[in-house]
Design a protein around this motif. Structure first.
Motif, short mmCIF file in Angstrom:
data_model
loop_
_atom_site.label_atom_id
_atom_site.label_comp_id
_atom_site.label_asym_id
_atom_site.label_seq_id
_atom_site.Cartn_x
_atom_site.Cartn_y
_atom_site.Cartn_z
N UNK A 71 0.96 -1.08 -0.05
CA UNK A 71 0.01 -0.03 0.12
C UNK A 71 0.91 1.33 -0.01
N UNK A 72 0.44 2.29 -0.58
CA UNK A 72 1.27 3.49 -0.45
C UNK A 72 0.16 4.75 -0.44
N UNK A 73 0.83 5.83 0.04
CA UNK A 73 0.13 7.04 -0.46
C UNK A 73 0.92 8.02 -1.20
N UNK A 95 1.19 11.63 -2.50
CA UNK A 95 0.74 13.07 -2.10
C UNK A 95 1.36 13.85 -2.86
N UNK A 96 0.99 14.37 -4.05
CA UNK A 96 1.51 15.52 -4.83
C UNK A 96 0.88 16.91 -4.57
N UNK A 118 -4.08 13.69 -3.99
CA UNK A 118 -3.72 12.69 -2.97
C UNK A 118 -4.33 11.42 -3.34
N UNK A 163 -4.46 7.21 -2.16
CA UNK A 163 -3.96 6.16 -1.32
C UNK A 163 -4.36 4.70 -2.02
N UNK A 209 -9.32 10.68 1.25
CA UNK A 209 -8.77 9.52 1.56
C UNK A 209 -8.90 9.31 3.09
N UNK A 210 -9.81 9.93 3.84
CA UNK A 210 -9.68 9.92 5.09
C UNK A 210 -10.21 8.37 5.61
N UNK A 211 -10.83 7.60 5.07
CA UNK A 211 -11.15 6.30 5.39
C UNK A 211 -10.22 5.13 4.88
N UNK A 212 -9.39 5.38 4.27
CA UNK A 212 -8.37 4.59 3.71
C UNK A 212 -7.84 3.49 4.52
N UNK A 213 -7.54 3.85 5.90
CA UNK A 213 -7.27 2.96 6.84
C UNK A 213 -8.36 1.79 7.21
N UNK A 265 -8.31 -0.92 4.32
CA UNK A 265 -7.13 -1.68 4.61
C UNK A 265 -7.03 -2.64 5.77
#
Lengths: 193, 416
Positions: free
Chosen positions: B319-321, B323-324, B328, B330, B374-378, B381
Motif C-alpha cells: 500500500x502507498x500514499x 501525495x503531490x 492525493x 492512497x 482518503x480519510x477512510x483509507x485505513x 485496509x
C-alpha cells in the motif's frame, strides 16, 4: 488519564461539538472572529448518521501504541505520556497522508493551519484541547455536548461506575422475581394475620 | 546476550528499540555505513523540494544512542557475515562477535545498463549524501529529467518542479505507477502532473545518457528522440543490499528469504526491512515491496524475536500514499482480483475528481484505491488485512453510507 468517552446511544447529531471544536482550534477562539480568519477553522470531530435515528461522533481514540505514529515518515506523530494523547506536530507534518492509510477509525483531516503557515495542508485530528486543559477545563466538544454523548473522564473509573450501575440495576430487577412462587396455602395463611 | 544490528534506518531502529524494551540489559551494537544520525529516507524528496528542512530529517535526538544504551559503529560498512563463527566483519578489518544478528541493511537504487552513467549529472536519490550532491549540481541546472514514474520518481519530479526547474518525467509504461494504479486513477494523476507543469513522457525509457566534456547534456530515448537535459535522476526501483552475504546461503538476489518469524536460514540471524523478501499478506507468495511503514513493522517483529519472543509477521500488504501538490491518492492490496469470480467497483465524481475503486474476490475486499478523499483509507485496509467477509459488515463497502457511523453506531438491544 482522562480521555473523551463517547456514548453514541445518546448522540442526537446536533453538531454542536463540531462547531465548538472548530472555534477552539481557531486563532481567536471566538465564533464571530473565527469566521473572518485567514485559515478557516476546521473541526477535528465528525458526526456521522448511523441509521435508525442514531448518530455517531467519530474522533481520534489516542491509541497507544498508535498505528499512525508507527507509519509517520516525518516523525511528526508522537505519544505524549504526560497528557495521554497521541499528538501531531504541524511543524513536522509533511502532508504525505500515511497516517490516513494507517488509521483504523478514519479520523484524519487535511487542511491548512496557522501553526504551519507555509504548508498547503497538514494532518489534523483531536488533540484534547491542550489550551483548555492548562486552564483545568474539559475539551470543547465535551463542554458543548448537551446530551451527555461526550464525556471527559477516567476510562477505568467510568467503567467501574457503569459496572456498579449495571449490577444494581440487575439486582433491582431480580428482586421482583422469585425462584419458586409462594404456595396459595401460605399466601392465604399470611392474609389471616 | 550480545546482539548486533546491521542498519540504522526504519527496520534497524524499530528492531533495536523493541529489543531494548524486552531485554534492558542486553548489549546491542548498531552498525551503519552512513555516519549521520538516523534520518527519514522518505523525507529526502521533501528536502529536495524544500518542503522540509535538514534538521527535521533527523528522527532521533543527538543523545538517542546513549539514552537507549546502544553501542554504535557509524560510517563503518560491513564486508562479510560469518554465520559459522558468529562474527560480522567490518571494512576496517575488525570482526564483531554476536549471539544473535539482525540484518536490516536496506536496499540500493537500481540503474539501467546503459552507457553514460559515469557522467557528471547522473543521480539517484536514496541517501542524504545524494541530496547534497544533487543540490550542488542543481545550482547551475535548468532542465532535469526524472527516469521512472514510481512513488519516488513522482515525488522527486514534483519537488524539482516546485523549485522552478523544467522537469521531464519518463514512464516506461502507458501510465505512471503502472503496477499499482488503475486507468482512472492514473488519468487523474496525469492531470495533476500536467497541472504541476511537469512534461510526462509515456512509453519512454533512456537508451543512453549523452554528455559533453564529462557533463550530461541530453538523454537518448527508445523512440530515437534526444531529450536535452542538465541532469538525470534515476528512480527505477531498488535492489536489496545483500552483497556482504556472498559466500553464505542466507541471501537470494530478490532479497533475504525469511520465515513467518522473520528468521533467516540461520536460527541466530533475523532480517527485516527493504533487504528482506517477505510474504504477501493475502496470497502468501514472496512479494518484495519497499515502504517505510512495512520496514518499521518488520523491525518490531524481528527485534522481539531476537529477544526470543517468537512473534509472527503476518505478511506484507502493499500500500502507498501518493501525495503531490493538488493530488492525493492512497492505494493498496490487489489491483485486480485473483479469481474470475472477483469484481471491481468504481465510483468517480467527475466534478470533484474524487474516485473510489474497490476490488472484491471470493466475498472479501482485496484492494482499494481512493483519490481525493482518503480519510477512510485505513478502514478499508484493515478489512482487507483481516479478510473480513463483506456479508458480515453492517454496511456494504460499495455503499455511499460506508462510513464510521454505519460501521459502529448500533441501536441498543430493545431500542429499535
Amino acid at each position: 488519564m482522562k480521555t473523551v468517552i463517547v456514548r453514541p446511544e445518546r448522540c442526537v447529531g446536533c453538531l454542536q461539538c463540531r462547531l465548538a471544536c472548530a472555534v477552539e482550534h481557531s486563532q481567536s477562539k471566538d465564533l464571530v472572529a473565527a469566521l473572518g480568519e485567514a485559515w478557516r477553522p476546521v473541526a477535528r470531530i465528525a458526526v456521522y448518521p448511523g441509521g435508525r435515528h442514531l448518530s455517531f461522533p467519530n474522533k481520534c481514540r489516542h491509541c497507544d501504541p498508535a498505528p499512525c505514529e508507527a507509519v509517520c515518515i516525518a516523525g511528526a506523530i508522537r505519544r505524549n505520556p504526560a497528557r495521554g494523547t497521541t499528538d501531531i506536530d504541524p511543524v513536522r507534518c509533511i502532508n504525505c497522508g500515511m497516517c490516513a492509510m494507517a488509521c483504523l477509525f478514519g479520523v484524519l483531516t487535511f487542511a491548512p493551519t496557522p501553526q504551519a503557515p507555509e504548508r498547503r495542508a497538514v494532518a489534523l485530528k483531536c488533540d484534547h484541547c491542550p489550551d483548555r486543559q492548562a486552564q483545568g477545563r474539559p475539551p470543547a466538544c465535551v463542554e458543548a455536548c448537551k446530551v451527555g454523548a461526550l464525556n471527559y473522564g477516567e476510562p477505568a473509573a467510568e467503567m467501574a461506575a457503569k459496572g456498579r450501575f449495571l449490577a444494581q440495576a440487575f439486582f433491582a430487577a431480580s428482586q421482583g422475581a422469585s425462584e419458586s412462587p409462594v404456595p396459595d396455602s401460605i399466601r392465604l395463611w399470611r392474609q389471616l394475620g | 546476550m550480545t546482539y548486533v544490528i546491521i542498519g540504522t534506518s526504519a527496520a534497524g531502529l524499530a528492531g533495536a528499540e523493541t529489543l531494548r524494551r524486552l531485554d534492558p540489559k542486553a548489549r546491542i551494537t548498531l552498525i551503519s555505513d552512513e555516519s549521520h544520525l538516523p534520518y527519514s529516507r522518505p523525507l529526502l524528496t521533501y528536502l529536495l523540494g524544500r518542503e522540509t528542512t535538514r534538521e527535521k530529517l533527523f528522527l532521533r535526538s543527538l543523545d538517542y544512542f546513549r539514552e537507549w544504551g546502544f553501542e554504535t559503529l557509524l560510517g563503518t560498512p560491513v564486508t562479510r557475515v560469518d554465520p559459522g563463527a558468529h562474527e560480522v566483519h567490518l571494512a576496517d578489518g575488525r570482526a564483531l562477535p554476536y549471539d544473535r544478528l539482525l540484518i536490516a541493511s536496506g536496499a540500493k537504487p537500481r540503474l539501467p545498463p546503459i552507457p553514460g552513467l559515469e557522467l557528471s549529472g547522473v543521480f539517484t536519490l536514496r541517501h542524504l549524501a545524494d541530496v547534497e550532491r544533487l543540490e550542488r549540481h542543481l545550482a547551475h541546472a535548468r532542465r532535469v529529467a526524472v527516469v521512472g514514474a514510481g512513488a519516488v520518481g513522482l515525488k522527486a519530479a514534483d519537488a524539482l518542479a516546485h523549485r522552478g526547474l523544467a522537469v521531464d518525467l519518463l514512464a516506461r509504461g502507458a501510465q505512471p505507477l503502472s503496477k499499482v494504479l488503475d486507468q482512472v486513477s492514473a488519468r487523474l494523476l496525469m492531470e495533476a502532473i500536467a497541472r504541476l507543469g511537469i512534461s510526462l513522457h509515456l512509453n519512454s525509457w533512456p537508451t543512453a545518457v549523452v554528455g559533453n566534456g564529462g557533463r550530461v547534456t541530453a538523454m537518448a530515448l527508445n523512440d530515437g528522440r534526444e531529450l536535452p537535459t542538465d541532469a538525470v535522476l534515476f528512480s527505477v526501483g531498488v535492489a536489496p543490499r545483500v552483497e556482504f552475504l556472498a559466500g553464505t546461503t542466507l541471501a537470494a538476489p530478490e532479497g533475504i528469504p525469511v520465515d513467518e518469524h522473520l528468521q533467516t536460514g540461520d536460527p541466530d540471524i533475523f532480517a527485516a526491512g527493504d533487504c528482506v523478501l517477505p510474504r504477501h499478506l493475502l496470497t502468501g507468495a514472496p512479494a518484495a515491496f519497499h515502504i517505510w511503514p512495512a520496514a518499521v513493522a518488520q523491525g518490531e517483529v524481528a527485534g522481539a524475536n531476537l529477544a526470543g519472543a517468537a512473534r509472527r509477521y503476518d505478511g506484507i500488504l502493499p500500500m502507498n500514499s501518493i501525495s503531490l501538490r493538488g493530488c492525493r491518492i492512497i492505494t493498496g492490496g490487489h489491483l485486480t482480483p485473483d479469481t474470475p469470480e472477483g469484481e471491481i467497483f468504481e465510483e468517480l465524481d467527475a466534478t470533484t475528481g474524487r474516485f473510489k475503486r474497490l476490488v472484491f474476490d471470493q466475498g472479501r475486499l482485496v484492494g482499494a484505491t481512493l483519490v481525493g478523499e482518503v480519510r477512510h483509507a485505513g478502514i478499508y485496509f484493515r478489512l482487507i488485512a483481516n479478510r473480513t467477509p463483506v456479508k458480515d459488515l453492517p454496511v456494504d463497502p460499495r455503499s455511499p453510507h460506508f462510513h464510521p457511523g454505519r460501521l459502529w453506531a448500533r441501536p441498543l438491544p430493545g431500542a429499535a
